[in-house]
Write a protein that holds these residues in place. Structure first.
Motif, PDB file in Angstrom:
ATOM      1  N   ALA A   1       0.854  -1.194   0.000  1.00 25.22           N
ATOM      2  CA  ALA A   1       0.000   0.000   0.000  1.00 25.22           C
ATOM      3  C   ALA A   1       0.892   1.247   0.000  1.00 25.22           C
ATOM      4  O   ALA A   1       2.063   1.183   0.399  1.00 25.22           O
ATOM      5  N   VAL A   2       0.328   2.351  -0.447  1.00 20.75           N
ATOM      6  CA  VAL A   2       1.089   3.608  -0.535  1.00 20.75           C
ATOM      7  C   VAL A   2       0.548   4.595   0.502  1.00 20.75           C
ATOM      8  O   VAL A   2      -0.601   5.017   0.423  1.00 20.75           O
ATOM      9  N   HIS A   3       1.385   4.938   1.445  1.00 20.99           N
ATOM     10  CA  HIS A   3       1.025   5.925   2.485  1.00 20.99           C
ATOM     11  C   HIS A   3       2.016   7.085   2.423  1.00 20.99           C
ATOM     12  O   HIS A   3       3.052   7.015   3.039  1.00 20.99           O
ATOM     13  N   TYR A   4       1.813   8.083   1.603  1.00 25.00           N
ATOM     14  CA  TYR A   4       0.619   8.491   0.907  1.00 25.00           C
ATOM     15  C   TYR A   4       1.023   8.944  -0.487  1.00 25.00           C
ATOM     16  O   TYR A   4       2.132   9.450  -0.667  1.00 25.00           O
ATOM     17  N   PRO A   5       0.120   8.863  -1.473  1.00 25.22           N
ATOM     18  CA  PRO A   5       0.520   9.162  -2.845  1.00 25.22           C
ATOM     19  C   PRO A   5       0.677  10.657  -3.144  1.00 25.22           C
ATOM     20  O   PRO A   5       1.195  11.025  -4.190  1.00 25.22           O
ATOM     21  N   LEU A   6       0.218  11.508  -2.226  1.00 28.35           N
ATOM     22  CA  LEU A   6       0.399  12.962  -2.385  1.00 28.35           C
ATOM     23  C   LEU A   6       0.781  13.553  -1.042  1.00 28.35           C
ATOM     24  O   LEU A   6       0.275  13.113  -0.004  1.00 28.35           O
ATOM     25  N   PRO A   7       1.649  14.582  -1.038  1.00 28.36           N
ATOM     26  CA  PRO A   7       1.864  15.292   0.221  1.00 28.36           C
ATOM     27  C   PRO A   7       0.590  16.072   0.570  1.00 28.36           C
ATOM     28  O   PRO A   7      -0.223  16.333  -0.320  1.00 28.36           O
ATOM     29  N   VAL A   8       0.430  16.430   1.832  1.00 28.34           N
ATOM     30  CA  VAL A   8      -0.856  17.047   2.219  1.00 28.34           C
ATOM     31  C   VAL A   8      -1.129  18.342   1.450  1.00 28.34           C
ATOM     32  O   VAL A   8      -2.234  18.508   0.926  1.00 28.34           O
ATOM     33  N   PRO A   9      -0.149  19.267   1.322  1.00 26.06           N
ATOM     34  CA  PRO A   9      -0.487  20.496   0.585  1.00 26.06           C
ATOM     35  C   PRO A   9      -0.823  20.215  -0.877  1.00 26.06           C
ATOM     36  O   PRO A   9      -1.526  21.017  -1.503  1.00 26.06           O
ATOM     37  N   GLY A  10      -0.336  19.103  -1.424  1.00 30.65           N
ATOM     38  CA  GLY A  10      -0.616  18.749  -2.819  1.00 30.65           C
ATOM     39  C   GLY A  10      -1.975  18.107  -3.017  1.00 30.65           C
ATOM     40  O   GLY A  10      -2.399  17.881  -4.157  1.00 30.65           O
ATOM     41  N   GLN A  11      -2.666  17.776  -1.941  1.00 26.62           N
ATOM     42  CA  GLN A  11      -4.019  17.229  -2.071  1.00 26.62           C
ATOM     43  C   GLN A  11      -4.918  18.288  -2.713  1.00 26.62           C
ATOM     44  O   GLN A  11      -4.775  19.474  -2.405  1.00 26.62           O
ATOM     45  N   PRO A  12      -5.853  17.866  -3.560  1.00 33.58           N
ATOM     46  CA  PRO A  12      -6.751  18.864  -4.176  1.00 33.58           C
ATOM     47  C   PRO A  12      -7.418  19.767  -3.139  1.00 33.58           C
ATOM     48  O   PRO A  12      -7.675  20.936  -3.412  1.00 33.58           O
TER      49      PRO A  12
END
Ligand code: PLP
Length: 365
Positions: free
Chosen positions: A306-317
């Motif tokens: 599993a991938v934790h996480y595929p985006l950094p938090v600021p990069g989340q939409p």
């Protein structure tokens, strides 16, 4: 097929005790703010080296109510790591405050103390320190920086129950700490649940009110509150599991040591364990620049990851900050991290199979 996580194995191994615990709650029919919840609060507060435990509906609510109880709201800034689960930052928005992201240390992926200092402004009121994957952040240094400026420290220990820094458990270092009992956590409920632990009497009292409609006594509502309590069914199940937790943590640590031995020398980043830290391996997360290809090769070989996480938090939409230069370590981590199966019921033979598959997969890349 070796699954990334198999909770059925855990629940099958303690099925009778879990059912007996549920029957006990049914017999008492005290479901909300009852004796099981109170007992769990005391047990977990003691484990974290804190005076108070306050059970709430989820780890997210623990963070949200912690910030509210600390008086954080509109106009305030809260520093939070650029690499974490989204709730470490979304709860700042829920409190009406502004999250200010700071980059992480490349080795542990914990909030980098220097980046934290650079993120401070006169409006900073709190910092959320995340003990990511079960590895403690350098909480002594981060807390010292915060205290010198009168900033509150919220420990996000959702993934780190049982971890220690300098031999002292996480959860008792800051003003308040938040635990999650999401089913996949090391201490997982059979549904949602969370807890806030604190040494501050004022915060504990305030959160007890906030979780229960702002009620200061029987039907005296002194402020806007919420409806977010840990129910006694979950608490009773969690108390059964809590008796096993230390053994389970040791099993995770043994698996991690086994992986380290068998994966040594491969072109693969292994998780750091700082000499002052006790990592509880909620996740055993490796790094590789071709992470997606590695995950695919492992899936082909029958190993779940599993991938934790595929985006950094600021990069989340939700936050929409795509400027990778601002948080380079968080962005790099989001492309490289891959969690391998690591749960107490995973057998040594299965761990050896996983390690062999990683070796084969790397050769195929
Ligand atoms: C680091 C972190 N913070 C907060 C949370 C939120 O916890 P919950 O899912 O119980 O709301 C989680 C887990 O899901 C988490 O991993």
């Amino acid at each position: 097929m070796i699954p990334f996580l198999d909770l059925v194995r855990q629940h099958d191994s303690i099925n009778d005790e879990l059912l007996a615990a549920l029957r006990g709650v049914l017999s008492s029919s005290r479901f909300v703010l009852g004796p099981e919840g109170q007992a769990l609060e005391a047990e977990l507060a003691a484990r974290c080296g804190a005076r108070h435990g306050v059970g709430v509906g989820s780890g997210t609510d623990a963070l949200r109510l912690a910030l509210a109880a600390l008086g954080i709201g509109p106009g305030d800034e809260v520093v939070t790591p650029a690499f974490s689960f989204v709730a470490s930052a979304s709860t700042v928005l829920m409190a009406g405050a502004t999250p200010v992201f700071a980059d992480v240390d490349p080795a542990t992926l914990a909030l980098d103390p220097d980046a934290f200092e650079r993120a401070l402004t006169p409006r900073t009121r709190a910092v959320v320190v995340v003990h990511l994957y079960g590895h403690p952040a350098p909480i002594d240094r981060l807390a010292a920086i915060a205290r010198a400026r009168g900033i509150a420290v919220v420990e996000d220990a959702a993934q780190a129950i049982g971890a220690t820094w300098d031999g002292r458990p996480v959860g008792g270092w800051g003003d308040v700490a938040c635990l999650s009992f999401y089913p996949t956590k090391n201490l997982g409920a059979c549904g949602d649940g969370g807890m806030l632990v604190t040494n501050r009497d004022d915060v504990a009292e305030h959160v007890r009110r906030l979780r229960h409609h702002g009620d200061s006594g029987r039907y005296h509502h002194v402020e806007l509150g919420y409806c977010s309590r840990l129910d006694d069914m979950q608490a009773a199940l969690l108390r059964v599991k809590l008796r096993r937790l230390e053994g389970w943590t040791e099993a995770r640590r043994r698996l991690a040591a086994r992986y380290r031995e068998r994966l040594a020398g491969l072109p693969l980043g292994l998780p750091a364990e700082h000499p002052r830290a006790r990592h509880i391996y909620h996740l055993f997360t490796v790094r590789h620049p071709q992470r997606d290809a590695l995950a695919k090769a492992l899936a082909d070989l029958g190993v779940g990851t599993a991938v934790h996480y595929p985006l950094p938090v600021p990069g989340q939409p939700l936050f929409g900050d795509r400027d990778e230069r601002r948080y380079p370590e968080a962005w790099r981590a989001s492309r490289e991290v891959l969690s391998l199966p690591c749960f107490p019921e995973l057998s040594d033979a299965e761990a050896d199979e996983v390690a062999k598959a990683v070796r084969t997969a790397l050769e195929r890349l």
